[in-house]
Design a protein around this motif. Structure first.
Motif, PDB file in Angstrom:
ATOM      1  N   LYS A  66     -25.817 -45.203  12.778  1.00  0.00           N
ATOM      2  CA  LYS A  66     -24.403 -45.269  12.411  1.00  0.00           C
ATOM      3  C   LYS A  66     -23.841 -46.588  12.921  1.00  0.00           C
ATOM      4  CE  LYS A  66     -23.612 -40.270  12.504  1.00  0.00           C
ATOM      5  NZ  LYS A  66     -22.747 -39.177  13.005  1.00  0.00           N
ATOM      6  N   TYR A  67     -22.900 -47.140  12.150  1.00  0.00           N
ATOM      7  CA  TYR A  67     -22.285 -48.406  12.516  1.00  0.00           C
ATOM      8  C   TYR A  67     -20.779 -48.350  12.320  1.00  0.00           C
ATOM      9  CZ  TYR A  67     -27.007 -50.367  12.244  1.00  0.00           C
ATOM     10  OH  TYR A  67     -28.341 -50.634  12.443  1.00  0.00           O
ATOM     11  N   ASP A 111     -17.409 -50.137  11.077  1.00  0.00           N
ATOM     12  CA  ASP A 111     -17.207 -51.014   9.914  1.00  0.00           C
ATOM     13  C   ASP A 111     -17.334 -52.479  10.306  1.00  0.00           C
ATOM     14  OD1 ASP A 111     -14.654 -48.965   8.286  1.00  0.00           O
ATOM     15  OD2 ASP A 111     -16.844 -48.871   8.243  1.00  0.00           O
ATOM     16  N   SER A 112     -16.893 -52.803  11.506  1.00  0.00           N
ATOM     17  CA  SER A 112     -16.928 -54.192  11.965  1.00  0.00           C
ATOM     18  C   SER A 112     -18.347 -54.692  12.197  1.00  0.00           C
ATOM     19  CB  SER A 112     -16.123 -54.335  13.252  1.00  0.00           C
ATOM     20  OG  SER A 112     -16.660 -53.506  14.265  1.00  0.00           O
ATOM     21  N   LYS A 141     -21.165 -53.375  10.400  1.00  0.00           N
ATOM     22  CA  LYS A 141     -22.017 -53.199   9.221  1.00  0.00           C
ATOM     23  C   LYS A 141     -22.358 -54.543   8.575  1.00  0.00           C
ATOM     24  CE  LYS A 141     -20.438 -48.557   8.018  1.00  0.00           C
ATOM     25  NZ  LYS A 141     -19.624 -47.747   7.074  1.00  0.00           N
TER      26      LYS A 141
END
Length: 124
Positions: free
Chosen positions: A59-60, A62-63, A65
């Motif tokens: 999981k990442y 948004d900043s 990705k």
């Protein structure tokens, strides 16, 4: 008890790369999902990336990705955060954390153990 020690932070120019490492000791590393969080001055700690105990789920934020990659090597009891195309706003203290169970989480409150952090500074 799990002890976590981060390394690999430093000063880098915008657009550069760093790879953070987090070495774990104590209980069986492969029993824990792992996460990376960061905290900039005057801001709350925020989620960056997390990985399941076998590495199959990631999981990442948004900043992160497209720029950051989390990985782990259970044979070496180590989790990594490869950071590319760094921006000034990525400047923060980066912490790794361990969470009992297989599933990674974006919530800091679900993690049981924390490292001391490593400073990442990105200059313009």
């Amino acid at each position: 008890q799990v002890q976590l020690v981060e390394s690999g932070g430093g000063l880098v120019q915008a657009g550069g790369s760093l790879r953070l490492s987090c070495a774990a000791s104590g209980r069986t590393f492969s029993n824990y999902a792992m996460g990376w969080f960061r905290q900039a001055p005057g801001k709350e700690r925020e989620f960056v990336a997390a990985i399941s105990w076998a590495g199959g789920i990631r999981k990442y934020a948004d900043s992160a990705k497209g720029r950051f990659t989390i990985s782990r090597d259970n044979a070496k009891n180590t989790v990594y955060l490869q950071m590319n195309s760094l921006k000034v706003e990525d400047t923060a203290v980066y912490y790794c954390a361990a969470k009992s169970g297989s599933s990674p989480s974006v919530s800091a409150g679900e993690y049981d153990y924390w490292g001391q952090g490593t400073q990442v500074t990105v200059s313009s």
